[in-house]
Write a protein that holds these residues in place. Structure first.
Motif, PDB file in Angstrom:
ATOM      1  N   ALA A  70       0.838  -1.193   0.000  1.00  0.00           N
ATOM      2  CA  ALA A  70       0.000   0.000   0.000  1.00  0.00           C
ATOM      3  C   ALA A  70       0.871   1.240   0.000  1.00  0.00           C
ATOM      4  O   ALA A  70       1.962   1.259   0.556  1.00  0.00           O
ATOM      5  N   VAL A  71       0.380   2.286  -0.630  1.00  0.00           N
ATOM      6  CA  VAL A  71       1.082   3.561  -0.644  1.00  0.00           C
ATOM      7  C   VAL A  71       0.346   4.523   0.268  1.00  0.00           C
ATOM      8  O   VAL A  71      -0.858   4.704   0.153  1.00  0.00           O
ATOM      9  N   SER A  72       1.073   5.141   1.167  1.00  0.00           N
ATOM     10  CA  SER A  72       0.474   6.114   2.067  1.00  0.00           C
ATOM     11  C   SER A  72       0.542   7.485   1.425  1.00  0.00           C
ATOM     12  O   SER A  72       1.611   7.952   1.037  1.00  0.00           O
ATOM     13  N   ILE A  73      -0.594   8.162   1.315  1.00  0.00           N
ATOM     14  CA  ILE A  73      -0.657   9.469   0.707  1.00  0.00           C
ATOM     15  C   ILE A  73      -1.250  10.448   1.705  1.00  0.00           C
ATOM     16  O   ILE A  73      -2.320  10.225   2.254  1.00  0.00           O
ATOM     17  N   GLU A  74      -0.543  11.548   1.983  1.00  0.00           N
ATOM     18  CA  GLU A  74      -1.012  12.536   2.929  1.00  0.00           C
ATOM     19  C   GLU A  74      -1.646  13.706   2.195  1.00  0.00           C
ATOM     20  O   GLU A  74      -1.175  14.131   1.153  1.00  0.00           O
ATOM     21  N   ALA A  75      -2.704  14.247   2.768  1.00  0.00           N
ATOM     22  CA  ALA A  75      -3.328  15.426   2.193  1.00  0.00           C
ATOM     23  C   ALA A  75      -2.466  16.641   2.488  1.00  0.00           C
ATOM     24  O   ALA A  75      -1.956  16.810   3.591  1.00  0.00           O
ATOM     25  N   ALA A  76      -2.260  17.497   1.488  1.00  0.00           N
ATOM     26  CA  ALA A  76      -1.401  18.662   1.665  1.00  0.00           C
ATOM     27  C   ALA A  76      -2.153  19.811   2.318  1.00  0.00           C
ATOM     28  O   ALA A  76      -1.545  20.704   2.885  1.00  0.00           O
ATOM     29  N   ALA A  77      -3.471  19.814   2.231  1.00  0.00           N
ATOM     30  CA  ALA A  77      -4.248  20.904   2.798  1.00  0.00           C
ATOM     31  C   ALA A  77      -5.612  20.370   3.192  1.00  0.00           C
ATOM     32  O   ALA A  77      -6.063  19.356   2.666  1.00  0.00           O
ATOM     33  N   PRO A  78      -6.305  21.051   4.149  1.00  0.00           N
ATOM     34  CA  PRO A  78      -7.647  20.604   4.530  1.00  0.00           C
ATOM     35  C   PRO A  78      -8.550  20.537   3.309  1.00  0.00           C
ATOM     36  O   PRO A  78      -8.546  21.420   2.456  1.00  0.00           O
ATOM     37  N   SER A 105       6.441   6.486 -17.371  1.00  0.00           N
ATOM     38  CA  SER A 105       7.661   6.052 -16.690  1.00  0.00           C
ATOM     39  C   SER A 105       8.342   7.291 -16.127  1.00  0.00           C
ATOM     40  O   SER A 105       8.748   8.187 -16.879  1.00  0.00           O
ATOM     41  N   VAL A 106       8.463   7.364 -14.789  1.00  0.00           N
ATOM     42  CA  VAL A 106       8.914   8.583 -14.124  1.00  0.00           C
ATOM     43  C   VAL A 106      10.069   8.276 -13.177  1.00  0.00           C
ATOM     44  O   VAL A 106       9.980   7.365 -12.351  1.00  0.00           O
ATOM     45  N   SER A 107      11.136   9.040 -13.272  1.00  0.00           N
ATOM     46  CA  SER A 107      12.270   8.865 -12.370  1.00  0.00           C
ATOM     47  C   SER A 107      11.937   9.423 -10.986  1.00  0.00           C
ATOM     48  O   SER A 107      11.437  10.546 -10.869  1.00  0.00           O
ATOM     49  N   PRO A 108      12.225   8.664  -9.916  1.00  0.00           N
ATOM     50  CA  PRO A 108      12.011   9.178  -8.558  1.00  0.00           C
ATOM     51  C   PRO A 108      12.883  10.390  -8.249  1.00  0.00           C
ATOM     52  O   PRO A 108      12.617  11.127  -7.297  1.00  0.00           O
ATOM     53  N   LYS A 109      13.929  10.612  -9.057  1.00  0.00           N
ATOM     54  CA  LYS A 109      14.811  11.756  -8.847  1.00  0.00           C
ATOM     55  C   LYS A 109      14.198  13.057  -9.359  1.00  0.00           C
ATOM     56  O   LYS A 109      14.674  14.140  -9.036  1.00  0.00           O
ATOM     57  N   HIS A 110      13.150  12.941 -10.174  1.00  0.00           N
ATOM     58  CA  HIS A 110      12.564  14.136 -10.768  1.00  0.00           C
ATOM     59  C   HIS A 110      11.580  14.777  -9.804  1.00  0.00           C
ATOM     60  O   HIS A 110      10.839  14.089  -9.096  1.00  0.00           O
ATOM     61  N   ASP A 111      11.528  16.109  -9.797  1.00  0.00           N
ATOM     62  CA  ASP A 111      10.661  16.793  -8.839  1.00  0.00           C
ATOM     63  C   ASP A 111       9.175  16.666  -9.166  1.00  0.00           C
ATOM     64  O   ASP A 111       8.330  17.055  -8.366  1.00  0.00           O
ATOM     65  N   THR A 112       8.834  16.096 -10.317  1.00  0.00           N
ATOM     66  CA  THR A 112       7.429  15.819 -10.619  1.00  0.00           C
ATOM     67  C   THR A 112       6.945  14.544  -9.937  1.00  0.00           C
ATOM     68  O   THR A 112       5.762  14.411  -9.621  1.00  0.00           O
ATOM     69  N   HIS A 113       7.864  13.613  -9.698  1.00  0.00           N
ATOM     70  CA  HIS A 113       7.502  12.297  -9.160  1.00  0.00           C
ATOM     71  C   HIS A 113       6.726  12.379  -7.842  1.00  0.00           C
ATOM     72  O   HIS A 113       5.651  11.764  -7.710  1.00  0.00           O
ATOM     73  N   PRO A 114       7.216  13.107  -6.815  1.00  0.00           N
ATOM     74  CA  PRO A 114       6.461  13.122  -5.555  1.00  0.00           C
ATOM     75  C   PRO A 114       5.087  13.762  -5.680  1.00  0.00           C
ATOM     76  O   PRO A 114       4.177  13.424  -4.917  1.00  0.00           O
ATOM     77  N   LEU A 115       4.923  14.655  -6.635  1.00  0.00           N
ATOM     78  CA  LEU A 115       3.615  15.280  -6.825  1.00  0.00           C
ATOM     79  C   LEU A 115       2.620  14.288  -7.426  1.00  0.00           C
ATOM     80  O   LEU A 115       1.452  14.272  -7.057  1.00  0.00           O
ATOM     81  N   ILE A 116       3.097  13.455  -8.355  1.00  0.00           N
ATOM     82  CA  ILE A 116       2.225  12.413  -8.908  1.00  0.00           C
ATOM     83  C   ILE A 116       1.873  11.400  -7.823  1.00  0.00           C
ATOM     84  O   ILE A 116       0.712  10.994  -7.683  1.00  0.00           O
ATOM     85  N   ALA A 117       2.879  10.987  -7.044  1.00  0.00           N
ATOM     86  CA  ALA A 117       2.652   9.991  -5.995  1.00  0.00           C
ATOM     87  C   ALA A 117       1.687  10.516  -4.934  1.00  0.00           C
ATOM     88  O   ALA A 117       0.825   9.782  -4.444  1.00  0.00           O
ATOM     89  N   ALA A 118       1.803  11.786  -4.601  1.00  0.00           N
ATOM     90  CA  ALA A 118       0.965  12.346  -3.540  1.00  0.00           C
ATOM     91  C   ALA A 118      -0.432  12.684  -4.025  1.00  0.00           C
ATOM     92  O   ALA A 118      -1.421  12.444  -3.330  1.00  0.00           O
ATOM     93  N   GLY A 119      -0.528  13.246  -5.214  1.00  0.00           N
ATOM     94  CA  GLY A 119      -1.831  13.674  -5.718  1.00  0.00           C
ATOM     95  C   GLY A 119      -2.594  12.594  -6.439  1.00  0.00           C
ATOM     96  O   GLY A 119      -3.815  12.685  -6.595  1.00  0.00           O
ATOM     97  N   GLY A 120      -1.885  11.560  -6.946  1.00  0.00           N
ATOM     98  CA  GLY A 120      -2.558  10.482  -7.661  1.00  0.00           C
ATOM     99  C   GLY A 120      -3.082  10.891  -9.028  1.00  0.00           C
ATOM    100  O   GLY A 120      -3.946  10.220  -9.589  1.00  0.00           O
ATOM    101  N   ARG A 121      -2.548  11.986  -9.589  1.00  0.00           N
ATOM    102  CA  ARG A 121      -3.000  12.472 -10.895  1.00  0.00           C
ATOM    103  C   ARG A 121      -1.812  13.012 -11.671  1.00  0.00           C
ATOM    104  O   ARG A 121      -0.817  13.437 -11.093  1.00  0.00           O
ATOM    105  N   PHE A 122      -1.936  13.036 -12.989  1.00  0.00           N
ATOM    106  CA  PHE A 122      -0.963  13.745 -13.802  1.00  0.00           C
ATOM    107  C   PHE A 122      -1.596  14.106 -15.138  1.00  0.00           C
ATOM    108  O   PHE A 122      -2.620  13.541 -15.531  1.00  0.00           O
TER     109      PHE A 122
END
Length: 232
Positions: free
Chosen positions: A13-21, A90-107
């Motif tokens: 499972a992937v844990s995703i935290e909400a960035a704002a209320p 296919s996204v490199s974890p080193k790229h600054d877009t990667h955590p945004l996709i992982a957290a938001g679940g969208r691209f």
């Protein structure tokens, strides 16, 4: 490790935290592969040259989360299902877009035209290299960054992830909306051997049916021309 020892494949499972209320929590499944002490290896030169012959379309993948927007140029986005609108990025974890996709679940995916090499080149580098000076390349559509005047663009909802197995993570997503821009514009192409390329003329002569010729050969050989429906 023996050469034929299988690689363990586990679902986590992937844990995703909400960035704002009020931010919608997106629970996603993640397919992780646990390798057994396999060190990284370099692709042999001739194989790398052969892989470089694979010419592919150029896209800009964008994501947004917690008030931050990022985008990067890719030619590793493709449709992976015939009957359903599923794409894989296919996204490199080193790229600054990667955590945004992982957290938001969208691209988002923007398909570039042959006159958009500048945008493709800009987003080929981590944005901080240019201090994000080229915001004018992007507009926000459906809450995601999209390249202005692109051939077409999609908003995608992540459904599965292959993470930790390769040097890039694979995000499988369902296209939730699509926008046509300049479908008559030939798409921009790229390969590591040939660089930026424009879509050229058709590979067959007008009025020539390669399929009919192959079916005629099959019939001459005594085979049946009836078969299952074609797919991609």
């Amino acid at each position: 490790m023996p050469a034929n020892e299988p690689v363990a494949r586990v679902r986590v499972a992937v844990s995703i935290e909400a960035a704002a209320p009020g931010t919608r929590l997106v629970a996603k499944r993640c397919i992780a592969h646990r390798a057994h002490a396999i060190g990284p290896g370099m692709i042999e030169r001739e194989l790398k040259r052969s892989l470089g012959q694979m010419v592919k379309g150029v896209q800009v993948v964008g994501a947004a989360h917690g008030g931050v927007e990022r985008a990067y140029t890719s030619h590793w986005v493709c449709q992976v299902s015939f009957e359903e609108p599923i794409v894989m990025a296919s996204v490199s974890p080193k790229h600054d877009t990667h955590p945004l996709i992982a957290a938001g679940g969208r691209f988002s995916v923007s398909i570039l035209g042959t006159d958009q090499i500048e945008a493709g080149q800009y987003f080929s580098y981590p944005g901080h290299r240019f201090r994000y000076i080229a915001d004018d390349f992007l507009e926000t559509v459906d809450g995601l960054p999209v390249v202005r005047d692109c051939v077409a663009s999609f908003s995608c909802e992540v459904e599965d992830v292959v993470a930790g197995r390769y040097d890039h993570d694979l995000f499988f997503a369902r296209v939730s909306s699509a926008r046509t821009g300049r479908l008559d514009e030939p798409p921009l192409l790229y390969s590591s051997r040939h660089g930026w390329r424009a879509t050229g003329p058709k590979a067959r002569e007008p009025g020539t049916s390669i399929r009919d010729g192959l079916l005629a050969r099959l019939e001459d050989a005594g085979g049946s021309t009836e078969g299952p429906p074609e797919d991609g």
